[in-house]
Design a protein around this motif. Structure first.
Motif, short mmCIF file in Angstrom:
data_model
loop_
_atom_site.label_atom_id
_atom_site.label_comp_id
_atom_site.label_asym_id
_atom_site.label_seq_id
_atom_site.Cartn_x
_atom_site.Cartn_y
_atom_site.Cartn_z
N ILE A 238 1.02 -1.31 0.02
CA ILE A 238 0.07 0.14 0.00
C ILE A 238 1.02 1.20 0.11
O ILE A 238 1.85 1.40 0.96
N ILE A 239 0.85 1.96 -1.06
CA ILE A 239 1.64 3.12 -1.34
C ILE A 239 0.65 4.53 -1.17
O ILE A 239 -0.28 4.39 -1.63
N ALA A 240 1.45 5.50 -0.47
CA ALA A 240 0.87 6.81 -0.39
C ALA A 240 1.60 7.79 -1.16
O ALA A 240 2.68 7.61 -1.36
N CYS A 241 0.93 8.60 -1.76
CA CYS A 241 1.37 9.72 -2.66
C CYS A 241 0.94 10.97 -2.45
O CYS A 241 -0.28 11.03 -3.15
N ASN A 242 1.05 11.68 -1.27
CA ASN A 242 0.41 12.82 -1.13
C ASN A 242 1.19 14.14 -0.67
O ASN A 242 1.00 14.80 -0.07
N GLY A 243 2.53 14.05 -1.86
CA GLY A 243 3.08 15.45 -1.86
C GLY A 243 4.13 15.34 -0.57
O GLY A 243 4.44 14.38 0.19
N THR A 244 4.49 16.83 -0.33
CA THR A 244 5.69 16.86 0.80
C THR A 244 5.09 16.51 2.12
O THR A 244 3.89 16.63 2.43
#
Ligand code: SF4
Length: 283
Positions: A95-101
């Motif tokens: 499970i990957i999160a990709c939410n910026g800085t």
């Protein structure tokens, strides 16, 4: 025996209306592109998409939100979604999160909820970055990547080719990625849109293939070189050559604001080449 091919699916949790001015991105409010805009997909729908992704053979599922970075509210929402996916789709390992800085604390909180990897792209070289974005710095991006590793999450970091960058920029970008030692390197290829201020000639297929090979050769320890956005637009009838060039992962299904080929067609392409699909995160 050739390495198996990993499949990863993207869930666009929150789309459009990003305050940043990245010249290549249709989700920026500065460009007024004709895309869907919404905030936080219901968790049940995210879980349904995760189940579908796993049924399609994906070993990774990426929760993406538009916007510069994580807020406390966003952390809470992504943590809730990740927790629910872990409960209902336990066989989906990555499970990957990709939410910026993101700060170290925010990343640790996501990890506690069941996220095991974080995607934050450098996008391009430090020198070229001011030509494609003026609302935040490349250094902020690099720092988030460091935070990801410090939080004990697997780092996915790559970027986007075909923005008008020079050969020196590409060299510098790849050198920075090498320094970060990401586990996975997502490579995107610019997909033009009439609303975007960036007007550049698309990369020719041979150049794009050679860029995959270059990244693979210069960062041999990366577990996955993943071809992500712009695959269909850039490689057209020669998409099957990306694996020989050095890629061993692709994004299946739709991208954030553009359509993909459909999981079935992608899987057929891979198996017709005699390649195997990875059954889990390790192969
Ligand atoms: S690339 Fe990310 S930060 Fe930049 S405009 Fe798009 S969503 Fe916003």
């Amino acid at each position: 025996m050739s390495s198996p091919i990993f499949l990863c699916a993207i869930c666009n949790v929150s789309s459009g209306s990003c305050s940043e001015d990245c010249k290549f991105c249709t989700q920026s409010i500065h460009h007024n592109a004709d895309i869907k805009r919404y905030k936080n997909k219901p968790v049940e729908l995210i879980v349904t998409e995760a189940k579908q992704a796993r049924a399609n053979g994906a070993t990774g599922f990426c929760l993406v939100t538009a916007g510069k970075g994580l807020s406390d509210k966003k952390v809470e929402f992504i943590a809730k979604a990740a927790y629910q996916i872990r409960q209902e789709v336990p066989e989906l390992e990555n499970i990957i999160a990709c939410n910026g800085t993101a700060t170290l604390e925010q990343l640790k909180e996501l990890k506690r909820a069941g996220v095991n990897a974080y995607n934050h792209n450098l996008e391009s070289s430090k020198e070229f970055y001011p030509h494609i974005c003026n609302t935040h710095s490349w250094d902020e991006r690099f720092l988030t990547c460091i935070n990801v590793k410090e939080a004990g999450l697997n780092l996915l970091s790559g970027g986007i080719f075909g923005l008008g960058e020079s050969e020196e920029d590409r060299e510098s970008f790849i050198a920075s990625l090498k320094e970060l030692e990401p586990k996975t390197i997502p490579l995107n290829f610019f997909h033009p849109n009439p609303a975007l201020p960036l007007k550049v000639a698309p990369l020719d297929i041979d150049t794009a293939l050679s860029l995959i090979t270059r990244v693979r050769k210069q960062i041999p320890n990366a577990m996955k070189i993943m071809v992500a956005g712009g695959r269909q637009f850039t490689f057209k009838h020669r998409q099957n050559e990306i694996f020989e060039a050095g890629a061993n992962a692709i994004v299946i299904g739709d991208y954030l604001t553009t359509s993909g080929s459909g999981a079935k067609a992608d899987i057929e392409m891979i198996t017709s080449l005699g390649l195997k699909l990875a059954k889990n995160c390790h192969g």
